[in-house]
Write an enzyme that holds these catalytic residues in place. Structure first.
Site, PDB file in Angstrom:
ATOM      1  CB  SER A  24     -18.657  59.883  80.577  1.00 44.46           C
ATOM      2  OG  SER A  24     -17.498  59.541  79.890  1.00 44.46           O
ATOM      3  N   GLY A  96     -17.219  50.858  74.342  1.00 44.75           N
ATOM      4  CA  GLY A  96     -16.561  50.263  75.505  1.00 44.75           C
ATOM      5  C   GLY A  96     -17.288  50.623  76.800  1.00 44.75           C
ATOM      6  NE  ARG A 124     -11.817  49.463  73.672  1.00 41.41           N
ATOM      7  CZ  ARG A 124     -12.405  50.601  74.016  1.00 41.41           C
ATOM      8  NH1 ARG A 124     -13.461  51.016  73.357  1.00 41.41           N
ATOM      9  NH2 ARG A 124     -11.937  51.309  75.022  1.00 41.41           N
ATOM     10  CB  SER A 170     -10.160  51.998  83.996  1.00 38.19           C
ATOM     11  OG  SER A 170     -11.387  51.740  83.352  1.00 38.19           O
ATOM     12  CD  GLN A 172     -14.755  52.345  79.461  1.00 36.71           C
ATOM     13  OE1 GLN A 172     -14.152  51.296  79.229  1.00 36.71           O
ATOM     14  NE2 GLN A 172     -15.123  53.178  78.513  1.00 36.71           N
ATOM     15  CG  ASP A 325     -11.462  59.342  75.791  1.00 36.09           C
ATOM     16  OD1 ASP A 325     -10.804  58.288  75.739  1.00 36.09           O
ATOM     17  OD2 ASP A 325     -12.581  59.419  76.344  1.00 36.09           O
ATOM     18  NE  ARG A 356      -8.787  56.649  70.455  1.00 35.20           N
ATOM     19  CZ  ARG A 356      -9.793  56.946  71.245  1.00 35.20           C
ATOM     20  NH1 ARG A 356      -9.575  57.404  72.469  1.00 35.20           N
ATOM     21  NH2 ARG A 356     -11.040  56.791  70.829  1.00 35.20           N
ATOM     22  NE  ARG A 401     -12.772  60.086  72.372  1.00 36.49           N
ATOM     23  CZ  ARG A 401     -13.897  60.778  72.627  1.00 36.49           C
ATOM     24  NH1 ARG A 401     -14.087  61.965  72.073  1.00 36.49           N
ATOM     25  NH2 ARG A 401     -14.830  60.291  73.412  1.00 36.49           N
TER      26      ARG A 401
HETATM   27  C1  S3P Z   1     -15.091  56.438  79.923  1.00 33.65           C
HETATM   28  C2  S3P Z   1     -13.878  56.217  80.491  1.00 33.65           C
HETATM   29  C3  S3P Z   1     -12.600  56.222  79.764  1.00 33.65           C
HETATM   30  C4  S3P Z   1     -12.722  56.821  78.370  1.00 33.65           C
HETATM   31  C5  S3P Z   1     -13.980  56.419  77.679  1.00 33.65           C
HETATM   32  C6  S3P Z   1     -15.210  56.763  78.505  1.00 33.65           C
HETATM   33  C7  S3P Z   1     -16.286  56.375  80.790  1.00 33.65           C
HETATM   34  O1  S3P Z   1     -12.162  54.894  79.698  1.00 33.65           O
HETATM   35  O2  S3P Z   1     -11.607  56.469  77.589  1.00 33.65           O
HETATM   36  O3  S3P Z   1     -14.083  57.086  76.417  1.00 33.65           O
HETATM   37  O4  S3P Z   1     -17.341  56.880  80.369  1.00 33.65           O
HETATM   38  O5  S3P Z   1     -16.189  55.834  81.886  1.00 33.65           O
HETATM   39  P1  S3P Z   1     -11.291  54.293  80.912  1.00 33.65           P
HETATM   40  O6  S3P Z   1     -11.771  54.911  82.142  1.00 33.65           O
HETATM   41  O7  S3P Z   1     -11.495  52.822  80.910  1.00 33.65           O
HETATM   42  O8  S3P Z   1      -9.888  54.711  80.569  1.00 33.65           O
END
Ligand code: S3P
Length: 455
Positions: A24, A96, A124, A170, A172, A325, A356, A401
């Protein structure tokens, strides 16, 4: 397509286990450096497929990224600048984080681009970011009706500032909106029902942008920033080791008798450390030493020792954002623990790199572990001292994973465990098999096995 097989670890894992940089933080350091004034030197960047896709996409949008070997290891040097519309689609592989965060960047920087990805990423959900980003003025067009990618994005120079109530916790989604909000007039605010990882907020502060964070009125948390201020490079970023990657050698050491490993400088950011709390609750011997700050994140050396058999427990849904994760590897720990482990509120696991929830349950069942899905909860009936059978091939759905979790389990099962796609591991932890074997594990790629048997 390469399969790999894990066989029983004979003498326990031992030694110092270097864990690669946080995924991240690596994505974010490249993205923020690209948007900032000045040059940023990044040390400890994770060089995995996902992160390299972000670097490649930024280069295709006109950003200069160079690497160099130094006495302190490899440095990635990013010269910030104005992003330009790329001439070709941005292929983001399995990532993602690249897709969601770059959608926010493109939307708020007046860029037009098409993002694409592999089969898993294309399926996704992207609506969770396109919906708020549309409210900010960006336009989106899906190339195929039934897949989220390829996705055309037409960004705007001056996005509208919004307050957005995200239905999911989230990072993200939160990051995509805050990134787009950097150029907006006024305050952009994201509220979410839990506290997702806060690397974006921490890194924005390091680049000179104030972010107000706190509890949201009525529950959950919020993060807000005022747009219109230029990011200024802090000069250097050090990426700590990834707690999500560290989870695999950590659990391997805990469930393999006579193990003792040290995992240096792992991020213990409270929004990421849920697994370690739960493992301790299950009786794990985990000590945090040399606690300090690195790259704006709390880090510690993890000293992990195998001890008594772990005890099953209930993991309430409030833990989900802080260990989203880590459920596949927690389920592996639960399968050899004594008693039942109930993991609550795992709906989000259905829309990760694979489904998952389903992959963990079917994989554990195939290995001989009673496992149930109850609504959004996962229940694993630990085998305790009765060993797990194994002797199966796990279909990973090209999920890194899932692949690593079942290779860890294969180190303690009666019969070996094979995973169908070892190449998926390069998504986040390219050195995993090599480092595990150096510390006493027996994981072999199909090509190596053929060689060993003279085929
Ligand atoms: C991540 C946020 C997580 C995680 C992903 C990395 C990030 O997703 O599952 O592997 O770097 O912001 P979400 O926040 O959408 O759950």
């Amino acid at each position: 397509m390469t399969s790999a097989t894990a066989r029983k670890t004979k003498q326990g894992l031992s030694g110092v286990f270097p864990v690669p940089g946080d995924k991240s933080i690596s994505h974010r350091s490249l993205i923020f450096a690209a948007l900032a004034e000045g040059v940023t030197e990044i040390y400890g960047l994770l060089e995995s497929d996902d992160v390299l896709h972000t670097a490649d996409a930024l280069q295709k949008m006109g950003i200069l990224i160079e690497k160099e070997e130094t006495s302190e290891g490899r440095v990635w040097r990013v010269t910030g600048g104005k992003l330009t519309s790329p001439k070709e689609p941005l292929y983001l592989g399995n990532s993602g984080t690249s897709a969601r965060l770059l959608a926010g960047v493109i939307a708020g920087q007046g860029v037009t681009a098409c993002i694409t990805g592999d089969e898993s990423l294309s399926r996704r959900p992207m609506a969770r970011v396109t919906e708020p980003l549309s409210k900010m003025g960006a336009k989106f067009r899906q190339e195929n009706e039934d897949t989220a990618l390829p996705l055309w994005i037409e960004g705007v120079e001056k996005p509208r500032a919004i307050t957005y109530n995200s239905p999911v916790a989230s990072a993200q989604v939160k990051s995509a909106i805050l990134l787009a909000g950097l150029n907006a007039e006024g305050e952009t605010c994201v509220r979410e029902p839990g506290s997702s990882r806060d690397h974006t907020e921490r890194m924005l502060e390091a680049f000179g942008i104030d972010v107000e964070t706190g509890a949201a009125y009525g529950g959950g948390s919020e993060a807000a920033l005022k747009g219109g201020k230029k990011l200024v490079s802090p000069g250097r970023i050090d990426v700590p080791a990834d707690p999500s990657s560290a989870a695999f050698p950590a659990v391997a050491a805990l469930i393999t008798k006579k193990s003792f490993v040290v995992l240096p400088a792992v991020s213990m950011n409270p929004t990421r450390a849920g697994l370690y709390k739960i493992l301790k609750k299950m009786g794990a011997d985990i000590e945090l030493k040399n606690e300090t700050m690195l790259g704006g994140e709390p880090v510690a050396d993890l000293h992990i020792r195998a001890g008594e058999v772990l005890k099953g427990c209930t993991v309430p849904a409030v833990y989900v954002p802080a260990m989203i994760d880590e459920y596949p590897i927690l389920a592996v720990a639960a399968s050899v623990a004594e008693g039942i482990t109930r993991m609550e509120g795992l709906a989000e696991l259905r829309v990760k790199e694979s489904n998952r929830l389903e992959k963990i349950a079917s994989g554990l069942k195939a290995c001989g572990v009673r496992t149930e899905i109850d609504g959004d909860d996962l229940i694993v009936y630990g085998r305790g001292n009765l060993s797990v059978m194994g002797g199966v091939t796990i279909e990973t759905g090209f999920d890194h994973r899932i692949a690593m979790s079942f290779l860890v389990l294969g180190g303690v099962t009666r019969e070996p465990i094979t995973i169908d796609r070892a190449d998926a591991i390069a998504t986040s932890f390219p050195t995993f098999i090599k480092e595990m074997n150096k510390r006493g594990c027996d994981i072999r790629l199909a090509s190596e096995q053929a060689h060993a048997f003279g085929r």
